[in-house]
Design an enzyme around this catalytic site. Structure first.
Site, PDB file in Angstrom:
ATOM      1  N   GLN A 112       0.826  -1.209   0.000  1.00  0.00           N
ATOM      2  CA  GLN A 112       0.000   0.000   0.000  1.00  0.00           C
ATOM      3  C   GLN A 112       0.868   1.270   0.000  1.00  0.00           C
ATOM      4  O   GLN A 112       0.507   2.282  -0.590  1.00  0.00           O
ATOM      5  CB  GLN A 112      -0.913  -0.013   1.232  1.00  0.00           C
ATOM      6  CG  GLN A 112      -2.107   0.930   1.151  1.00  0.00           C
ATOM      7  CD  GLN A 112      -3.273   0.350   0.357  1.00  0.00           C
ATOM      8  OE1 GLN A 112      -3.635  -0.790   0.546  1.00  0.00           O
ATOM      9  NE2 GLN A 112      -3.847   1.136  -0.530  1.00  0.00           N
ATOM     10  N   LYS A 127      -2.678  -0.920   6.716  1.00  0.00           N
ATOM     11  CA  LYS A 127      -3.695  -1.942   6.457  1.00  0.00           C
ATOM     12  C   LYS A 127      -4.130  -2.517   7.786  1.00  0.00           C
ATOM     13  O   LYS A 127      -3.369  -2.485   8.753  1.00  0.00           O
ATOM     14  CB  LYS A 127      -3.098  -3.059   5.598  1.00  0.00           C
ATOM     15  CG  LYS A 127      -4.131  -3.864   4.853  1.00  0.00           C
ATOM     16  CD  LYS A 127      -4.504  -3.184   3.549  1.00  0.00           C
ATOM     17  CE  LYS A 127      -5.655  -3.855   2.842  1.00  0.00           C
ATOM     18  NZ  LYS A 127      -5.837  -3.313   1.485  1.00  0.00           N
ATOM     19  N   ASP A 167     -11.838  -3.569   2.171  1.00  0.00           N
ATOM     20  CA  ASP A 167     -11.032  -4.542   1.431  1.00  0.00           C
ATOM     21  C   ASP A 167     -11.887  -5.818   1.451  1.00  0.00           C
ATOM     22  O   ASP A 167     -13.119  -5.729   1.624  1.00  0.00           O
ATOM     23  CB  ASP A 167      -9.657  -4.754   2.103  1.00  0.00           C
ATOM     24  CG  ASP A 167      -8.675  -5.520   1.217  1.00  0.00           C
ATOM     25  OD1 ASP A 167      -8.093  -4.908   0.306  1.00  0.00           O
ATOM     26  OD2 ASP A 167      -8.491  -6.740   1.398  1.00  0.00           O
TER      27      ASP A 167
HETATM   28  P1  NDP Z   1     -14.771  -8.551  -1.783  1.00  0.00           P
HETATM   29  O1  NDP Z   1     -14.874  -9.081  -0.402  1.00  0.00           O
HETATM   30  O2  NDP Z   1     -15.771  -7.589  -2.276  1.00  0.00           O
HETATM   31  O3  NDP Z   1     -14.722  -9.757  -2.813  1.00  0.00           O
HETATM   32  C1  NDP Z   1     -13.744 -10.727  -2.748  1.00  0.00           C
HETATM   33  C2  NDP Z   1     -14.007 -11.750  -3.839  1.00  0.00           C
HETATM   34  O4  NDP Z   1     -12.890 -12.620  -3.946  1.00  0.00           O
HETATM   35  C3  NDP Z   1     -15.204 -12.631  -3.534  1.00  0.00           C
HETATM   36  O5  NDP Z   1     -15.794 -13.031  -4.738  1.00  0.00           O
HETATM   37  C4  NDP Z   1     -14.555 -13.799  -2.793  1.00  0.00           C
HETATM   38  O6  NDP Z   1     -15.329 -14.986  -2.835  1.00  0.00           O
HETATM   39  C5  NDP Z   1     -13.274 -13.944  -3.587  1.00  0.00           C
HETATM   40  N1  NDP Z   1     -12.238 -14.544  -2.734  1.00  0.00           N
HETATM   41  C6  NDP Z   1     -11.782 -14.065  -1.564  1.00  0.00           C
HETATM   42  N2  NDP Z   1     -10.852 -14.863  -1.041  1.00  0.00           N
HETATM   43  C7  NDP Z   1     -10.723 -15.859  -1.923  1.00  0.00           C
HETATM   44  C8  NDP Z   1      -9.917 -17.021  -1.958  1.00  0.00           C
HETATM   45  N3  NDP Z   1      -9.068 -17.311  -0.956  1.00  0.00           N
HETATM   46  N4  NDP Z   1     -10.018 -17.813  -3.045  1.00  0.00           N
HETATM   47  C9  NDP Z   1     -10.882 -17.524  -4.038  1.00  0.00           C
HETATM   48  N5  NDP Z   1     -11.683 -16.455  -4.053  1.00  0.00           N
HETATM   49  C10 NDP Z   1     -11.600 -15.648  -3.012  1.00  0.00           C
HETATM   50  O7  NDP Z   1     -13.291  -7.944  -1.896  1.00  0.00           O
HETATM   51  P2  NDP Z   1     -12.720  -6.908  -2.965  1.00  0.00           P
HETATM   52  O8  NDP Z   1     -13.344  -7.124  -4.292  1.00  0.00           O
HETATM   53  O9  NDP Z   1     -12.777  -5.571  -2.343  1.00  0.00           O
HETATM   54  O10 NDP Z   1     -11.190  -7.333  -2.999  1.00  0.00           O
HETATM   55  C11 NDP Z   1     -10.672  -8.262  -3.951  1.00  0.00           C
HETATM   56  C12 NDP Z   1      -9.167  -8.061  -4.085  1.00  0.00           C
HETATM   57  O11 NDP Z   1      -8.902  -6.728  -4.528  1.00  0.00           O
HETATM   58  C13 NDP Z   1      -8.354  -8.218  -2.807  1.00  0.00           C
HETATM   59  O12 NDP Z   1      -7.075  -8.718  -3.151  1.00  0.00           O
HETATM   60  C14 NDP Z   1      -8.200  -6.785  -2.311  1.00  0.00           C
HETATM   61  O13 NDP Z   1      -7.095  -6.641  -1.475  1.00  0.00           O
HETATM   62  C15 NDP Z   1      -8.020  -6.068  -3.628  1.00  0.00           C
HETATM   63  N6  NDP Z   1      -8.301  -4.635  -3.659  1.00  0.00           N
HETATM   64  C16 NDP Z   1      -9.484  -4.132  -3.216  1.00  0.00           C
HETATM   65  C17 NDP Z   1      -9.737  -2.778  -3.315  1.00  0.00           C
HETATM   66  C18 NDP Z   1     -11.049  -2.184  -2.939  1.00  0.00           C
HETATM   67  O14 NDP Z   1     -11.211  -0.976  -3.128  1.00  0.00           O
HETATM   68  N7  NDP Z   1     -12.004  -2.933  -2.439  1.00  0.00           N
HETATM   69  C19 NDP Z   1      -8.722  -1.851  -3.828  1.00  0.00           C
HETATM   70  C20 NDP Z   1      -7.537  -2.495  -4.343  1.00  0.00           C
HETATM   71  C21 NDP Z   1      -7.341  -3.830  -4.229  1.00  0.00           C
HETATM   72  P3  NDP Z   1     -16.270 -15.402  -1.608  1.00  0.00           P
HETATM   73  O15 NDP Z   1     -17.563 -14.658  -1.840  1.00  0.00           O
HETATM   74  O16 NDP Z   1     -16.404 -16.860  -1.774  1.00  0.00           O
HETATM   75  O17 NDP Z   1     -15.607 -14.993  -0.357  1.00  0.00           O
HETATM   76  O1  2IT Z   2      -5.898  -2.453  -1.418  1.00  0.00           O
HETATM   77  C1  2IT Z   2      -6.414  -1.311  -1.506  1.00  0.00           C
HETATM   78  O2  2IT Z   2      -5.875  -0.403  -2.130  1.00  0.00           O
HETATM   79  C2  2IT Z   2      -7.711  -1.097  -0.850  1.00  0.00           C
HETATM   80  N1  2IT Z   2      -8.267  -2.032  -0.280  1.00  0.00           N
HETATM   81  C3  2IT Z   2      -8.321   0.274  -0.841  1.00  0.00           C
HETATM   82  C4  2IT Z   2      -7.764   1.090   0.291  1.00  0.00           C
HETATM   83  C5  2IT Z   2      -8.428   2.422   0.502  1.00  0.00           C
HETATM   84  O3  2IT Z   2      -7.977   3.096   1.449  1.00  0.00           O
HETATM   85  O4  2IT Z   2      -9.340   2.814  -0.213  1.00  0.00           O
END
Ligand code: NDP
Ligand code: 2IT
Length: 446
Positions: A112, A127, A167
């Site tokens: 991050q 984080k 997240d």
């Molecule tokens: P959500 O909780 O909204 O969604 C996560 C998704 O990934 C779900 O479909 C989940 O399935 C699946 N998942 C989680 N863990 C696993 C696993 N071990 N194996 C397979 N599938 C898995 O999270 P986000 O969409 O916010 O985050 C997804 C990724 O993006 C993460 O790596 C996060 O760190 C990253 N990220 C998020 C940001 C944000 O703004 N939200 C910004 C930048 C990066 P299930 O429903 O079965 O749990």
């Molecule tokens: O991994 C990421 O960049 C996030 N989960 C978003 C963090 C934030 O402060 O919006």
């Protein structure tokens, strides 16, 4: 990693934290990029900038007791890793998932720091989260957990010190409960959390930001290489916040998204995934992705999320979690004609997968560059809160696009400047590193 200095630091880190596999992996990736910078700038080694960068400024770990719907008292662990505040307040999400531990949060906090530097906004890196998983819990249980979590976290955050967001497992519902408790305990309305609801200070466009930003970044990268999303088949893992809005934007840009997943399995829809149906299942009902195949007759459901990488596609966008795409998956993608891997999740590809993808000549963007849109719009939410103003969706989206194109160009140009033409991993790591290193240098030993 040729430098003796970096090798020494890495050995020391590995000896001290042998169990922190994800953290060691994230550090190794950055170290493998920054040799040429340290050669060019001996002042960084002299001030032991890297040694300081790999030690979080502060970590808090706390007990989170709460009562479940059966009246039983549950206990979880809460964490906040305040990694680096050289260029701004600690900024980064909270993850609620069973497997959350210090290694995962340190890897996320470390990445991050560089990601936030790339956005060009004044944000440090942090984080946090908990080993609590909201999946299958009632709204009341999630609220009870969030209130207890914030009762402790409140001591360490604030709009100018540390600003958490969402997240995995932390979305609008969780942020709402966390913010309600923050406000109750402090008696203040301010921007100390982002990803808030639109009725109480959230920014338009934050929900879409990571997924849309990933596509804006990818669009610029494709264009530079004489390609585009138009008529391309795209496979996107996950079906959460990042995956859904990556799919929506990819489709708007002319692509066909043919597969999406959750941690149980994946759906393949040769006619193109209907994003509204996915939203209804995942955002509306918090249900499982197999339901998509019940609703859409042309679609198939396959048990096991890893199988998604065997679906032939032009582009792959891993948007679920760390190390979800390994060497075998990369091999399958390449064999099936995939032309590019663009990361929406944090560290979704293993080091072995990355080296195979890069050496096979595919386009490849590392998450810390291509998923920075989420935190970038969080930064814009902080600006709006500080000014007590709301910007329109178009204003935010336009700024997001500009930021993502700049991150792409900065990563590309920095790679070229250091003799690593075409290598966005090196470019992003070096560009982020130099910005933070210079700020640390100017601030003396602290
Ligand atoms: P959500 O909780 O909204 O969604 C996560 C998704 O990934 C779900 O479909 C989940 O399935 C699946 N998942 C989680 N863990 C696993 C696993 N071990 N194996 C397979 N599938 C898995 O999270 P986000 O969409 O916010 O985050 C997804 C990724 O993006 C993460 O790596 C996060 O760190 C990253 N990220 C998020 C940001 C944000 O703004 N939200 C910004 C930048 C990066 P299930 O429903 O079965 O749990
Ligand atoms: O991994 C990421 O960049 C996030 N989960 C978003 C963090 C934030 O402060 O919006």
């Amino acid at each position: 990693m040729n430098s003796q200095y970096l090798n020494g630091l890495y050995q020391e880190l590995e000896n001290r934290y042998p169990e922190q596999k994800e953290y060691l992996q994230a550090v190794r990736e950055v170290f493998s990029s920054i040799d040429p910078v340290l050669e060019k700038h001996p002042e960084y080694e002299k001030a032991n900038i890297v040694g300081r960068m790999i030690e979080p400024e502060r970590i808090v770990i706390f007990r989170v007791p709460w009562t479940d719907d059966n009246g039983s008292v549950q206990v979880n662990r809460g964490y906040r890793v305040q990694f680096n505040s050289a260029i701004g307040p600690y900024k980064g999400g909270l993850r609620f998932r069973e497997n959350v531990n210090l290694s995962i949060l340190k890897f996320l906090g470390f990445e991050q720091v560089f990601k936030n530097a790339l956005t060009s906004l004044p944000m440090g890196g942090g984080k946090g989260g908990s080993d609590f998983d909201p999946k299958g819990r009632s709204d009341r249980e999630v609220m009870a957990f969030c209130q207890s979590f914030m009762t402790e976290l409140v001591k360490y955050i604030g709009p100018d010190s540390d600003v958490p967001a969402g997240d995995i497992g932390v979305g609008k519902r969780e942020i709402g409960y966390l913010y309600g408790q923050y406000k109750r305990l402090t008696g203040e309305w301010n921007g100390s959390l982002t990803g808030k609801g639109l009725t109480y200070g959230g920014s338009l466009g934050r929900t879409q930001a990571t997924g849309y930003g990933l596509c804006y970044f990818t669009e610029a990268y494709l264009k530079d290489n004489g390609m585009s999303f138009k008529d391309q088949n795209v496979v996107i893992s996950g079906s959460g916040n990042v995956a859904i809005y990556a799919a929506e934007k990819a489709k708007q840009l002319g692509a066909k998204v043919i597969a999406m997943s959750d941690s149980d399995g994946y759906v393949y829809d040769p006619s193109g995934i209907d994003i509204e149906t996915i939203k209804m299942i995942k955002e509306g009902k918090r249900d499982r992705i197999y339901k998509y195949a019940d609703l859409v007759p042309a679609a198939e459901y396959h048990e096991g999320c890893k199988g998604i990488w065997t679906v032939p596609c032009d582009f792959a966008m891993p948007c679920a979690t760390q190390n979800e795409l390994d060497r075998d998956d990369a091999e399958a993608l390449i064999k099936n004609g995939c032309k590019g891997v663009f990361e929406g999740a944090n560290m979704p590809s293993t080091p072995e997968a990355i080296s195979l993808i890069q050496s096979s000549g595919l386009l490849y963007s590392p998450g810390k560059a291509s998923n920075a849109g989420g935190v970038a719009v969080s930064g814009l939410e902080m600006s709006q809160n500080a000014q007590h103003l709301n910007w329109t969706f178009e204003e935010v989206d336009c700024k997001l696009k500009e930021i993502m194109i700049n991150i792409y160009k900065n990563s590309r140009d920095t790679a070229a400047e250091y003799g690593k033409e075409g290598d966005l991993v090196s470019g992003a790591n070096i560009a982020g590193f130099v910005k933070v290193a210079n700020a640390m240098l100017e601030q003396g030993v602290c």
